[in-house]
Design a protein around this motif. Structure first.
Motif, PDB file in Angstrom:
ATOM      1  N   LYS A  83       0.837  -1.199   0.000  1.00 25.12           N
ATOM      2  CA  LYS A  83       0.000   0.000   0.000  1.00 25.12           C
ATOM      3  C   LYS A  83       0.873   1.250   0.000  1.00 25.12           C
ATOM      4  N   ASN A  84       1.877   1.248   0.862  1.00 28.84           N
ATOM      5  CA  ASN A  84       2.866   2.338   0.910  1.00 28.84           C
ATOM      6  C   ASN A  84       4.217   1.733   1.269  1.00 28.84           C
ATOM      7  N   SER A  85       5.287   2.358   0.812  1.00 31.15           N
ATOM      8  CA  SER A  85       6.622   1.903   1.196  1.00 31.15           C
ATOM      9  C   SER A  85       7.619   3.038   1.014  1.00 31.15           C
ATOM     10  N   GLN A  86       8.487   3.179   2.000  1.00 34.14           N
ATOM     11  CA  GLN A  86       9.533   4.199   1.944  1.00 34.14           C
ATOM     12  C   GLN A  86      10.826   3.576   2.446  1.00 34.14           C
ATOM     13  N   ILE A  87      11.840   3.596   1.595  1.00 32.88           N
ATOM     14  CA  ILE A  87      13.157   3.077   1.936  1.00 32.88           C
ATOM     15  C   ILE A  87      14.141   4.248   1.886  1.00 32.88           C
ATOM     16  N   LEU A  88      14.937   4.414   2.949  1.00 33.91           N
ATOM     17  CA  LEU A  88      15.884   5.520   2.991  1.00 33.91           C
ATOM     18  C   LEU A  88      17.312   5.036   2.795  1.00 33.91           C
ATOM     19  N   LYS A  89      18.039   5.771   1.970  1.00 35.34           N
ATOM     20  CA  LYS A  89      19.442   5.464   1.750  1.00 35.34           C
ATOM     21  C   LYS A  89      20.275   5.821   2.985  1.00 35.34           C
ATOM     22  N   ASN A  90      21.408   5.168   3.089  1.00 30.15           N
ATOM     23  CA  ASN A  90      22.331   5.431   4.198  1.00 30.15           C
ATOM     24  C   ASN A  90      23.357   6.490   3.766  1.00 30.15           C
ATOM     25  N   ASP A  91      22.844   7.665   3.374  1.00 31.67           N
ATOM     26  CA  ASP A  91      23.732   8.705   2.846  1.00 31.67           C
ATOM     27  C   ASP A  91      23.863   9.900   3.769  1.00 31.67           C
ATOM     28  N   GLY A  92      23.288   9.809   4.970  1.00 31.22           N
ATOM     29  CA  GLY A  92      23.371  10.908   5.912  1.00 31.22           C
ATOM     30  C   GLY A  92      22.416  12.043   5.613  1.00 31.22           C
ATOM     31  N   GLU A  93      21.586  11.910   4.562  1.00 34.66           N
ATOM     32  CA  GLU A  93      20.665  12.972   4.186  1.00 34.66           C
ATOM     33  C   GLU A  93      19.208  12.511   4.178  1.00 34.66           C
ATOM     34  N   GLY A  94      18.970  11.245   4.477  1.00 36.43           N
ATOM     35  CA  GLY A  94      17.601  10.731   4.483  1.00 36.43           C
ATOM     36  C   GLY A  94      16.979  10.669   3.099  1.00 36.43           C
ATOM     37  N   THR A  95      17.796  10.379   2.081  1.00 31.45           N
ATOM     38  CA  THR A  95      17.303  10.316   0.699  1.00 31.45           C
ATOM     39  C   THR A  95      16.521   9.035   0.470  1.00 31.45           C
ATOM     40  N   GLU A  96      15.361   9.158  -0.177  1.00 31.40           N
ATOM     41  CA  GLU A  96      14.553   7.977  -0.472  1.00 31.40           C
ATOM     42  C   GLU A  96      15.176   7.164  -1.606  1.00 31.40           C
ATOM     43  N   LEU A  97      15.060   5.838  -1.493  1.00 31.40           N
ATOM     44  CA  LEU A  97      15.560   4.937  -2.528  1.00 31.40           C
ATOM     45  C   LEU A  97      14.409   4.565  -3.460  1.00 31.40           C
ATOM     46  N   PRO A  98      14.471   4.958  -4.733  1.00 29.07           N
ATOM     47  CA  PRO A  98      13.429   4.541  -5.686  1.00 29.07           C
ATOM     48  C   PRO A  98      13.429   3.019  -5.816  1.00 29.07           C
ATOM     49  N   HIS A  99      12.269   2.430  -5.865  1.00 29.87           N
ATOM     50  CA  HIS A  99      12.197   0.972  -5.935  1.00 29.87           C
ATOM     51  C   HIS A  99      10.858   0.536  -6.515  1.00 29.87           C
ATOM     52  N   SER A 100      10.854  -0.658  -7.051  1.00 29.98           N
ATOM     53  CA  SER A 100       9.612  -1.250  -7.543  1.00 29.98           C
ATOM     54  C   SER A 100       8.986  -2.096  -6.439  1.00 29.98           C
ATOM     55  N   GLU A 101       7.720  -2.454  -6.616  1.00 35.99           N
ATOM     56  CA  GLU A 101       7.002  -3.258  -5.632  1.00 35.99           C
ATOM     57  C   GLU A 101       6.345  -4.449  -6.327  1.00 35.99           C
ATOM     58  N   LYS A 102       6.455  -5.602  -5.707  1.00 35.51           N
ATOM     59  CA  LYS A 102       5.836  -6.808  -6.266  1.00 35.51           C
ATOM     60  C   LYS A 102       5.123  -7.562  -5.155  1.00 35.51           C
ATOM     61  N   GLY A 103       3.803  -7.650  -5.259  1.00 32.54           N
ATOM     62  CA  GLY A 103       3.009  -8.379  -4.274  1.00 32.54           C
ATOM     63  C   GLY A 103       3.022  -9.871  -4.544  1.00 32.54           C
ATOM     64  N   ALA A 104       2.053 -10.572  -3.962  1.00 28.75           N
ATOM     65  CA  ALA A 104       1.994 -12.024  -4.136  1.00 28.75           C
ATOM     66  C   ALA A 104       0.569 -12.514  -3.926  1.00 28.75           C
ATOM     67  N   GLU A 105       0.288 -13.716  -4.438  1.00 26.78           N
ATOM     68  CA  GLU A 105      -1.015 -14.343  -4.274  1.00 26.78           C
ATOM     69  C   GLU A 105      -0.835 -15.761  -3.760  1.00 26.78           C
ATOM     70  N   VAL A 106      -1.751 -16.176  -2.914  1.00 28.16           N
ATOM     71  CA  VAL A 106      -1.727 -17.539  -2.396  1.00 28.16           C
ATOM     72  C   VAL A 106      -3.138 -18.112  -2.499  1.00 28.16           C
ATOM     73  N   ALA A 107      -3.235 -19.331  -3.014  1.00 32.29           N
ATOM     74  CA  ALA A 107      -4.530 -19.992  -3.148  1.00 32.29           C
ATOM     75  C   ALA A 107      -4.895 -20.661  -1.823  1.00 32.29           C
TER      76      ALA A 107
END
Length: 290
Positions: A141-165
């Protein structure tokens, strides 16, 4: 307010004193791993993983949607998780599970000897119990990943969910969890008298059955209140015991206690006691002479 202030201090500390990334950035991806199928009444694990693409990161804030009409959230396991400081333990509300945590010092991946390189990061393992048949979809639904650069920069990323029967399980096949969480210890980290950083306690345990649901704590003989790891504690003048209780999703619990030192040291208490006694004796002497 003190807990919020401490959380902000941790984030600021990680941001200011963590080293900058040393690897070239690639494509980052956040994903969920589940089995192809699961039976009603039987708990299964949904692993949340992050491929950083070689970028060093130090925090994650994630929300995952799940079908509450098909699945019951049964807790989480952090045995292999690289998140060491939880700002928010995985919690479910209205079909959404949210969690946030920090990886002190940052990390880019886990070394995989078979691949002779880094593999994706395990963030947390979520536990679900299917309640009826159907196709259960888990998505970010939402996701925020921060780089370890001392500036709190967000890391662009893709998202992949999953399904289970979800298929029908054999009636009575699922076993009830009658075992409490594992034994655990509490670690106390004290602060100086004039420090703005509060003293705190650290604790963690596992549950082999239904999973850890939540923690509570009480100071002395006080009331039980919600607790998270780490948990700031206030020191009183005199030593007192703090008890932490870990609950699993079946209602079982396990307690652990630790003695928190008071602000007054033993010799200070002795000096105060002697001063009080001296005052009483002096008063009696003066009264006798009068």
């Amino acid at each position: 307010m003190k807990k919020i202030a401490y959380t902000l201090f941790i984030i600021l500390f990680v941001s200011l004193f963590s080293p900058a990334p040393s690897r070239a950035e690639g494509e980052a991806a956040l994903s969920i791993s589940v089995p192809a199928s699961a039976r009603t009444g039987e708990t299964f694990t949904a692993g949340v993983f992050l491929d950083t693409g070689g970028t060093i990161i130090n925090s994650a804030d994630v929300s995952i949607a799940y079908p509450a009409d098909l699945l019951s959230f049964e807790g989480y396991q952090e045995d292999d998780s690289l998140i060491k400081i939880w700002l928010k333990n995985p919690t479910a509300s209205d079909g959404v599970i949210s969690f946030a945590g920090i990886i002190p010092g940052g990390v880019a991946g886990v070394y995989d000897a078979d691949k002779s390189g880094l593999s994706q990061l395990p963030l947390v393992s979520l536990l679900f119990k299917p309640t009826r048949e159907g196709q259960a979809e888990l998505s970010f639904k939402n996701s925020q990943i921060l780089k370890n650069d001392g500036e709190g920069t967000e890391l662009p990323h893709s998202e992949k969910g999953a399904e289970v029967a979800i298929v029908s399980g054999t009636p009575g096949q699922a076993e009830s969890d009658g075992t409490p969480p594992d034994n655990f210890e509490i670690t106390y980290l004290g602060s100086s008298f004039f420090s703005r950083t509060p003293s705190m306690i650290l604790f963690y345990t596992k549950d082999q059955g239904s999973g850890i649901k939540n923690y509570e704590m009480r100071v002395g003989g006080g009331a039980w209140i919600p607790a998270n790891n780490p948990e700031p504690v206030e020191r009183s003048l005199f030593p007192e015991y703090v008890t932490v209780r870990a609950y699993d999703y079946s209602g079982n619990f396990k307690d652990s206690s630790i003695r928190i030192p008071g602000l007054l040291r033993p010799y200070a208490i002795l000096i105060i006691a002697l001063a009080v006694l001296s005052g009483i004796l002096l008063r009696r002497v003066l009264k006798y002479r009068a």
